[in-house]
Design a protein around this motif. Structure first.
Motif, PDB file in Angstrom:
ATOM      1  N   ARG A 117       0.833  -1.200   0.000  1.00 19.84           N
ATOM      2  CA  ARG A 117       0.000   0.000   0.000  1.00 19.84           C
ATOM      3  C   ARG A 117       0.869   1.252   0.000  1.00 19.84           C
ATOM      4  N   TYR A 118       1.952   1.230   0.779  1.00 16.98           N
ATOM      5  CA  TYR A 118       2.854   2.374   0.856  1.00 16.98           C
ATOM      6  C   TYR A 118       3.492   2.651  -0.506  1.00 16.98           C
ATOM      7  N   VAL A 119       3.985   1.599  -1.147  1.00 11.68           N
ATOM      8  CA  VAL A 119       4.594   1.755  -2.468  1.00 11.68           C
ATOM      9  C   VAL A 119       3.589   2.324  -3.466  1.00 11.68           C
ATOM     10  N   LYS A 120       2.370   1.822  -3.402  1.00 14.73           N
ATOM     11  CA  LYS A 120       1.310   2.302  -4.289  1.00 14.73           C
ATOM     12  C   LYS A 120       1.034   3.787  -4.057  1.00 14.73           C
ATOM     13  N   ILE A 121       0.984   4.193  -2.787  1.00 10.45           N
ATOM     14  CA  ILE A 121       0.747   5.599  -2.441  1.00 10.45           C
ATOM     15  C   ILE A 121       1.850   6.481  -3.019  1.00 10.45           C
ATOM     16  N   VAL A 122       3.104   6.051  -2.852  1.00  8.09           N
ATOM     17  CA  VAL A 122       4.235   6.837  -3.346  1.00  8.09           C
ATOM     18  C   VAL A 122       4.183   6.948  -4.872  1.00  8.09           C
ATOM     19  N   LYS A 123       3.935   5.822  -5.551  1.00  8.41           N
ATOM     20  CA  LYS A 123       3.876   5.844  -7.017  1.00  8.41           C
ATOM     21  C   LYS A 123       2.741   6.734  -7.515  1.00  8.41           C
ATOM     22  N   GLU A 124       1.599   6.663  -6.845  1.00  2.25           N
ATOM     23  CA  GLU A 124       0.466   7.512  -7.240  1.00  2.25           C
ATOM     24  C   GLU A 124       0.799   8.988  -7.040  1.00  2.25           C
ATOM     25  N   ALA A 125       1.512   9.292  -5.945  1.00  2.00           N
ATOM     26  CA  ALA A 125       1.899  10.683  -5.689  1.00  2.00           C
ATOM     27  C   ALA A 125       2.861  11.181  -6.755  1.00  2.00           C
ATOM     28  N   ILE A 126       3.828  10.341  -7.139  1.00  2.00           N
ATOM     29  CA  ILE A 126       4.780  10.732  -8.186  1.00  2.00           C
ATOM     30  C   ILE A 126       4.058  10.965  -9.501  1.00  2.00           C
ATOM     31  N   CYS A 127       3.057  10.143  -9.806  1.00  2.00           N
ATOM     32  CA  CYS A 127       2.303  10.277 -11.064  1.00  2.00           C
ATOM     33  C   CYS A 127       1.504  11.574 -11.132  1.00  2.00           C
ATOM     34  N   LYS A 128       1.271  12.219 -10.003  1.00  2.00           N
ATOM     35  CA  LYS A 128       0.529  13.484  -9.988  1.00  2.00           C
ATOM     36  C   LYS A 128       1.426  14.674 -10.331  1.00  2.00           C
ATOM     37  N   LEU A 129       2.726  14.448 -10.366  1.00  2.00           N
ATOM     38  CA  LEU A 129       3.664  15.522 -10.685  1.00  2.00           C
ATOM     39  C   LEU A 129       3.712  15.750 -12.194  1.00  2.00           C
ATOM     40  N   PRO A 130       4.139  16.957 -12.611  1.00  2.00           N
ATOM     41  CA  PRO A 130       4.369  17.181 -14.051  1.00  2.00           C
ATOM     42  C   PRO A 130       5.403  16.186 -14.577  1.00  2.00           C
ATOM     43  N   SER A 131       5.305  15.860 -15.861  1.00  2.00           N
ATOM     44  CA  SER A 131       6.137  14.787 -16.425  1.00  2.00           C
ATOM     45  C   SER A 131       7.632  15.032 -16.255  1.00  2.00           C
ATOM     46  N   THR A 132       8.086  16.280 -16.403  1.00  2.00           N
ATOM     47  CA  THR A 132       9.524  16.557 -16.252  1.00  2.00           C
ATOM     48  C   THR A 132       9.966  16.279 -14.823  1.00  2.00           C
ATOM     49  N   GLN A 133       9.144  16.682 -13.856  1.00  3.65           N
ATOM     50  CA  GLN A 133       9.484  16.419 -12.453  1.00  3.65           C
ATOM     51  C   GLN A 133       9.481  14.922 -12.163  1.00  3.65           C
ATOM     52  N   GLN A 134       8.534  14.199 -12.736  1.00  5.24           N
ATOM     53  CA  GLN A 134       8.501  12.739 -12.565  1.00  5.24           C
ATOM     54  C   GLN A 134       9.809  12.125 -13.040  1.00  5.24           C
ATOM     55  N   ARG A 135      10.233  12.514 -14.257  1.00  2.92           N
ATOM     56  CA  ARG A 135      11.459  11.921 -14.823  1.00  2.92           C
ATOM     57  C   ARG A 135      12.690  12.304 -14.016  1.00  2.92           C
TER      58      ARG A 135
END
Length: 196
Positions: A117-135
């Motif tokens: 669940r923690y990993v999922k939360i972190v990944k979902e949070a990263i996906c909410k960032l703009p694409s350049t910030q994600q990369r």
């Protein structure tokens, strides 16, 4: 075995490479399994184990004779795992998670639902960032690339990478702070339920 460990510690403190090799053979496999369990990456786990043994060798003279190798090595490993995760996500919540898992390891099977669940939360949070910030965050924190390497890979200036990383991590911390309070409460409730 305990008496043998005290002999190994005494010899290690005197700089015996044979004692160090014996300790490595006794514990490297166990530490690797422990680290893989938390990092979910054999490569990261191997790096942590190597770091643990380098640290053991470098601080061998400071080891207290009454310490056990098991507790010493696993404590060092735990801190290395926490540091590695913090450098990836910058989240102190993971330390609570590792402590929680250590509580479970005392006599019960590991429960990885919370971790997933923690990993999922972190990944979902990263996906909410703009694409350049994600990369930029992915390359910096997950692949440990320098700002210069990221700039070359993404065809950006180093200053842009630095700015995007700073903005992205700030936003990620804010997103996670809102979501992870619930996660920490669920961990605490699970611990309390196990004690009852």
């Amino acid at each position: 075995m305990l008496q043998g460990e005290h002999i190994l510690i005494a010899e290690l403190k005197r700089g015996s490479k044979d004692a160090f090799d014996q300790i490595y053979k006794l514990y490297a496999g166990k530490l690797l399994a422990y680290c893989v369990h938390y990092t979910k990456s054999r490569e990261d786990a191997e790096e942590i184990v190597q770091d643990v043994f380098v640290s053991l060798w470098n601080s061998r003279e400071a080891i207290r004779q009454e310490e056990t190798l098991h507790s010493l090595l696993f404590t060092i490993s735990k801190h290395r795992i926490i540091n590695a995760f913090r450098s990836t996500i910058n989240s102190p919540v993971y330390e609570d998670y590792v402590d929680y898992q250590n509580e479970l390891s005392a006599g019960e099977d590991y429960d990885w639902i919370e971790y997933e669940r923690y990993v999922k939360i972190v990944k979902e949070a990263i996906c909410k960032l703009p694409s350049t910030q994600q990369r930029v965050i992915t390359l910096s924190r997950f692949y440990q690339l320098s700002n210069k390497e990221i700039a070359e890979r993404l065809s950006l200036s180093e200053q842009t990478v630095k700015n995007q990383l700073s903005l992205g991590l700030k936003t990620l911390r804010e997103l996670l702070a809102k979501i992870l309070v619930i996660f920490v409460i669920s961990i605490i409730l699970n611990i309390v339920n196990r004690w009852l």
